[in-house]
Design an enzyme around this catalytic site. Sequence first.
Site, PDB file in Angstrom:
ATOM      1  N   ASP A   1       0.828  -1.213   0.000  1.00  0.00           N
ATOM      2  CA  ASP A   1       0.000   0.000   0.000  1.00  0.00           C
ATOM      3  C   ASP A   1       0.863   1.264   0.000  1.00  0.00           C
ATOM      4  O   ASP A   1       1.948   1.285   0.582  1.00  0.00           O
ATOM      5  CB  ASP A   1      -0.921  -0.026   1.233  1.00  0.00           C
ATOM      6  CG  ASP A   1      -2.118   0.898   1.073  1.00  0.00           C
ATOM      7  OD1 ASP A   1      -2.341   1.399  -0.044  1.00  0.00           O
ATOM      8  OD2 ASP A   1      -2.832   1.110   2.069  1.00  0.00           O
TER       9      ASP A   1
ATOM     10  N   HIS B   1       2.258   3.261  -9.267  1.00  0.00           N
ATOM     11  CA  HIS B   1       2.065   1.816  -9.324  1.00  0.00           C
ATOM     12  C   HIS B   1       3.246   1.144 -10.031  1.00  0.00           C
ATOM     13  O   HIS B   1       3.694   0.079  -9.624  1.00  0.00           O
ATOM     14  CB  HIS B   1       0.756   1.471 -10.049  1.00  0.00           C
ATOM     15  CG  HIS B   1      -0.475   1.845  -9.275  1.00  0.00           C
ATOM     16  ND1 HIS B   1      -0.652   1.501  -7.948  1.00  0.00           N
ATOM     17  CD2 HIS B   1      -1.597   2.527  -9.624  1.00  0.00           C
ATOM     18  CE1 HIS B   1      -1.829   1.962  -7.533  1.00  0.00           C
ATOM     19  NE2 HIS B   1      -2.416   2.595  -8.522  1.00  0.00           N
TER      20      HIS B   1
ATOM     21  N   THR C   1     -11.080  -6.740  -4.932  1.00  0.00           N
ATOM     22  CA  THR C   1     -12.382  -6.650  -5.618  1.00  0.00           C
ATOM     23  C   THR C   1     -12.919  -5.216  -5.488  1.00  0.00           C
ATOM     24  O   THR C   1     -13.675  -4.754  -6.341  1.00  0.00           O
ATOM     25  CB  THR C   1     -13.407  -7.649  -5.020  1.00  0.00           C
ATOM     26  OG1 THR C   1     -13.336  -7.595  -3.598  1.00  0.00           O
ATOM     27  CG2 THR C   1     -13.126  -9.062  -5.467  1.00  0.00           C
ATOM     28  N   GLU C   2     -12.498  -4.528  -4.438  1.00  0.00           N
ATOM     29  CA  GLU C   2     -12.951  -3.152  -4.209  1.00  0.00           C
ATOM     30  C   GLU C   2     -12.213  -2.150  -5.108  1.00  0.00           C
ATOM     31  O   GLU C   2     -12.696  -1.046  -5.341  1.00  0.00           O
ATOM     32  CB  GLU C   2     -12.744  -2.753  -2.738  1.00  0.00           C
ATOM     33  CG  GLU C   2     -13.672  -3.452  -1.746  1.00  0.00           C
ATOM     34  CD  GLU C   2     -13.330  -4.919  -1.487  1.00  0.00           C
ATOM     35  OE1 GLU C   2     -12.148  -5.296  -1.645  1.00  0.00           O
ATOM     36  OE2 GLU C   2     -14.246  -5.699  -1.160  1.00  0.00           O
TER      37      GLU C   2
ATOM     38  N   LEU D   1       9.247 -21.822  -3.856  1.00  0.00           N
ATOM     39  CA  LEU D   1       8.377 -20.825  -3.211  1.00  0.00           C
ATOM     40  C   LEU D   1       6.958 -20.822  -3.790  1.00  0.00           C
ATOM     41  O   LEU D   1       6.777 -20.818  -5.004  1.00  0.00           O
ATOM     42  CB  LEU D   1       9.008 -19.432  -3.410  1.00  0.00           C
ATOM     43  CG  LEU D   1       8.183 -18.214  -2.991  1.00  0.00           C
ATOM     44  CD1 LEU D   1       8.082 -18.114  -1.473  1.00  0.00           C
ATOM     45  CD2 LEU D   1       8.791 -16.921  -3.560  1.00  0.00           C
TER      46      LEU D   1
HETATM   47  C1  IPE Z   1      -5.671  -2.767  -0.368  1.00  0.00           C
HETATM   48  O1  IPE Z   1      -5.286  -1.459  -0.470  1.00  0.00           O
HETATM   49  C2  IPE Z   1      -5.576  -3.452  -1.688  1.00  0.00           C
HETATM   50  C3  IPE Z   1      -4.244  -3.587  -2.246  1.00  0.00           C
HETATM   51  C4  IPE Z   1      -3.121  -3.242  -1.704  1.00  0.00           C
HETATM   52  C5  IPE Z   1      -4.206  -4.218  -3.526  1.00  0.00           C
HETATM   53  P1  IPE Z   1      -6.334  -0.255  -0.672  1.00  0.00           P
HETATM   54  O2  IPE Z   1      -5.520   0.984  -0.654  1.00  0.00           O
HETATM   55  O3  IPE Z   1      -7.167  -0.513  -1.859  1.00  0.00           O
HETATM   56  O4  IPE Z   1      -7.232  -0.406   0.621  1.00  0.00           O
HETATM   57  P2  IPE Z   1      -8.059   0.684   1.436  1.00  0.00           P
HETATM   58  O5  IPE Z   1      -9.002   1.311   0.479  1.00  0.00           O
HETATM   59  O6  IPE Z   1      -7.081   1.657   1.997  1.00  0.00           O
HETATM   60  O7  IPE Z   1      -8.726  -0.122   2.505  1.00  0.00           O
HETATM   61  C1  IPE Z   2      -1.674   0.189  -3.305  1.00  0.00           C
HETATM   62  O1  IPE Z   2      -1.418   1.541  -3.425  1.00  0.00           O
HETATM   63  C2  IPE Z   2      -1.797  -0.492  -4.637  1.00  0.00           C
HETATM   64  C3  IPE Z   2      -3.170  -0.877  -5.008  1.00  0.00           C
HETATM   65  C4  IPE Z   2      -4.231  -0.726  -4.282  1.00  0.00           C
HETATM   66  C5  IPE Z   2      -3.330  -1.479  -6.306  1.00  0.00           C
HETATM   67  P1  IPE Z   2      -2.587   2.621  -3.383  1.00  0.00           P
HETATM   68  O2  IPE Z   2      -2.915   3.021  -4.767  1.00  0.00           O
HETATM   69  O3  IPE Z   2      -3.708   2.137  -2.555  1.00  0.00           O
HETATM   70  O4  IPE Z   2      -1.833   3.796  -2.643  1.00  0.00           O
HETATM   71  P2  IPE Z   2      -2.484   4.896  -1.711  1.00  0.00           P
HETATM   72  O5  IPE Z   2      -3.161   4.189  -0.586  1.00  0.00           O
HETATM   73  O6  IPE Z   2      -3.457   5.663  -2.548  1.00  0.00           O
HETATM   74  O7  IPE Z   2      -1.322   5.729  -1.260  1.00  0.00           O
HETATM   75 MG    MG Z   3      -4.148   2.377  -0.562  1.00  0.00          MG
END
Ligand code: IPE
Ligand code: IPE
Ligand code: MG
Length: 256
Positions: free
Chosen positions: A33, A50, A79-80, A144
């Site tokens: 994240d 990303h 999924t969200e 792994l």
């Molecule tokens: C969780 O991160 C999903 C991934 C890292 C793929 P999000 O950034 O989408 O989650 P929330 O919205 O902070 O809970």
């Molecule tokens: C996590 O990084 C990657 C995915 C959810 C795919 P974010 O895109 O959620 O990064 P923040 O939370 O906005 O910083």
């Molecule tokens: Mg995030």
Amino acid sequence: MNAKQVKDLWKLRNAEKLGDPTRMPRHVAIIMDGNGRWAKQHKLSVSRGHRQGTETLREIIRHTDDLGIEALSLYAFSTENWSRPAEEVSALMQLILDFFVSEIEELDQKNVRILILGDKSALPEKQRETLLEAERRTGGNTGLHLNIAINYGSRAEIVKAAREIAVQVQSGELSLDAIGEETISDHLYTAGQPEVDLLIRTSGEMRLSNFLLYQNAYAEFIFPEVLWPDFTVEEYDRCLKEFESRNRRFGARVEE
Ligand code: IPE
Ligand code: IPE
Ligand code: MG
């Protein structure tokens, strides 16, 4: 593996610096994240954030394999996450494709078994085919377990397990009394793998966001402040060291 085998492996991998090899996690799960915040900090597009995140991903997979850890689960797309702007979703889909195309050769050579956690049927055809092919190609490997969660949600995974079990009961293949905790585990994507020992979520957020709810039942949680693109092998080693120092009691009274 017994303790001696783990120790030998650890030595072989020249990783003694991390300490007691028997305290190594068998299964590490990572919620990657902070890509969006990293991009903002650097005044770059979210997609660029990303992309930078996939560089970290390569390093972390390599290091996990070098350490002889059995399983690594990475949360790549929930999924969200479909509810993000279309442009971001399509950039993520492209990155997923690029990642597999560029890494498959090395991962296969390293005997890594790739498993996709999540429903591939909702993905664009190219992505679906590439992921299926990666699973097919590496399915017979014995190294792994690399689990990549794409279009994954843990509640949906549990619902899927419940449905499969219900079908078996309905057909008389399975009796109600025979259903135990393992029956559920056996119907999750991670069937046959050890449960998660260590969960890491970068960027300082402290929640599971629907990731491996059942498998994380007794995991140790570590939440480094660092954003995923800035997460390094050194930071990862610090997490492993911290894990090693945790006193895992599993509900029992254990003298310190
Ligand atoms: C969780 O991160 C999903 C991934 C890292 C793929 P999000 O950034 O989408 O989650 P929330 O919205 O902070 O809970
Ligand atoms: C996590 O990084 C990657 C995915 C959810 C795919 P974010 O895109 O959620 O990064 P923040 O939370 O906005 O910083
Ligand atoms: Mg995030």
